[in-house]
Design an enzyme around this catalytic site. Structure first.
Site, short mmCIF file in Angstrom:
data_model
loop_
_atom_site.label_atom_id
_atom_site.label_comp_id
_atom_site.label_asym_id
_atom_site.label_seq_id
_atom_site.Cartn_x
_atom_site.Cartn_y
_atom_site.Cartn_z
N GLU A 59 5.87 -1.23 -1.72
CA GLU A 59 6.70 -0.62 -0.68
C GLU A 59 8.04 -0.15 -1.24
O GLU A 59 8.57 0.88 -0.80
CB GLU A 59 6.92 -1.61 0.47
CG GLU A 59 5.66 -1.99 1.23
CD GLU A 59 4.85 -3.10 0.56
OE1 GLU A 59 3.81 -3.49 1.11
OE2 GLU A 59 5.26 -3.58 -0.53
N GLY A 308 6.17 -1.89 -15.35
CA GLY A 308 6.92 -0.65 -15.15
C GLY A 308 6.55 0.49 -16.07
O GLY A 308 7.24 1.51 -16.09
#
Length: 424
Positions: A59, A308
């Site tokens: 989110e 990441g």
């Protein structure tokens, strides 16, 4: 009903908090900021900030382009972002001083009141569908409008809400607007009792993907290290139970393409070591991304054991298999739009209920192959790698699906900031 819910929440809180604070590899610690979960929130000095709640990593990643678009439209608009998890906070930290971060208070009215007293938000934007009954009522009582953005509701979740309609009635009266990803989501919210004027289809934020040039450059450099001529496929965001299936598929692939390389990227950092051991047990020459050693010429598995960097790793591959899709109904798949935006042909397992609309679009354009087991995965890989023009065709079609569905962020910003001129 609300009293029963709150009592159940009290009983469940120790388990929820244990899961939240439990130490895991790669998971940032909360430190002294744990108190924010109880509403002990540092004051926000900027007047009337927009409050955006993004529960965790997914989110938060979805919220970031919306935040940037709001700031582009209204540079002086203050924004406070809450996350429940520390990994979500880590994503929001990448925005620097563009926003202020706070941890989301627990769903007790007194915790939420403390938070509101410190923040004084002008409105609350909830990313996707994180709806807490006591929070929504308390926010509503303070005359703070609530909008759910990028909202999605699977058929399974809709049926569950209908079964527990008394609980859902603790939520529905306190949500002002639902900005849905797809018409199918909007229809389900209408079935649950929302009024047509409350529900709008804006499209999915996920299509508004911007691939940074640095990501493409990292992918190019990695591919150069791995070997530009050899076949490379990636299994992204894998879950426990999937890795062995994918390793079996790779073993079969090597019989046809002996120089093939699998980039294997587990979804959760706490599994990195276990997956590395599994690769060794299967007899593969395995290189960890975190290793300082150079990649050996005979490397068969490249383990993506960092966080990441998934987009760069996908960029370095020819074909992408998306994990979370081989283990029945446990996960329901992961987002295929990032590899699609990178122009990769796609493989996926049979479980994708969380992304059924996206999957339908991709299947309609013949860009994704559904594979149920290791044999189907290896056969699909062999078919694609034997026809380089097929890789290009499917990859271009996948990218076109993304390009033709852009625009959700601009629509959302124009809806939540209707009286301003926007430059998004």
């Amino acid at each position: 009903m609300r009293l029963i819910y709150t009592l159940l929440l009290v009983l469940a809180s120790p388990i929820l908090l244990y899961s939240l604070y439990k130490k895991k590899p790669g998971k940032p610690a909360f430190g002294a900021r744990w108190k924010e979960h109880w509403g002990m929130t540092p004051k926000v000095t900027a007047p009337k900030p927009i409050w955006i709640h993004a529960v965790s990593v997914g989110e938060s990643i979805a919220a970031i382009p919306v935040i940037k678009a709001i700031k582009l439209a209204q540079p002086n608009q203050a924004i406070v972002v809450t996350t429940t998890t520390s990994t979500g906070a880590e994503q929001i930290a990448k925005l620097g001083d563009l926003v202020e971060h706070r941890y989301m208070p627990l769903d007790f009215a007194w915790c939420v009141r403390r938070f509101l007293k410190a923040v004084h938000p002008s409105q609350l934007l909830i990313v996707e569908t994180e709806l807490w009954p006591n929070t929504l009522k308390t926010v509503h009582q303070q005359a703070v409008p609530v909008t759910v953005i990028n909202a999605r509701l699977s058929e399974r979740s809709c049926l569950r809400y209908q079964q527990f309609s008394a609980l859902f009635q603790l939520i529905r009266p306190y949500v002002d607007r639902i900005l849905c990803q797809y018409d199918s989501d909007a229809q389900r919210f209408l079935r649950l009792g929302f009024q047509p004027e409350q529900v709008q289809v804006t499209g999915s934020i996920k299509f508004d993907i911007e691939i940074a040039p640095t990501v493409l450059e990292q992918g190019r450099q990695l591919r150069e290290e791995l070997g530009e001529a050899r076949p490379v496929w990636i299994a992204a965001s894998t879950h426990d139970g999937e890795d062995a299936i994918l390793l079996d598929a790779h073993q079969a692939l090597l019989k046809q393409f002996p120089k093939a390389l699998l980039i294997l990227v587990p979804r959760h950092p706490e599994r990195f070591n276990a997956v590395f051991d599994l690769c060794i047990q299967h007899g593969f020459t395995t290189h960890r991304r975190t290793s300082s050693a150079s990649i050996a010429p005979g490397t068969q598995i490249y383990l993506g054991d960092t966080m990441g960097e998934l987009l760069a790793l996908i960029s370095a591959a020819d074909i992408c298999f998306m994990g979370g899709s081989l283990i029945g109904e446990k996960v329901g798949g992961h987002n295929l739009l990032e590899p699609a935006a990178l122009g990769k042909p796609l493989l996926n397992g049979p479980s994708f209920f969380n992304f059924s609309d996206i999957m339908a679009m991709l299947q309609n354009q013949n860009t994704v192959i559904i594979c149920s087991d290791s044999n189907e995965i290896s056969e699909s890989l062999i078919q694609l790698l034997a026809q380089k023009d097929l890789i290009t065709t499917k990859g271009n079609r996948a990218r076109a699906v993304v390009e033709s569905n852009r625009g959700a962020i601009d629509t959302i910003v124009r809806t939540i900031l209707p009286k301003q001129n926007h430059s998004t």
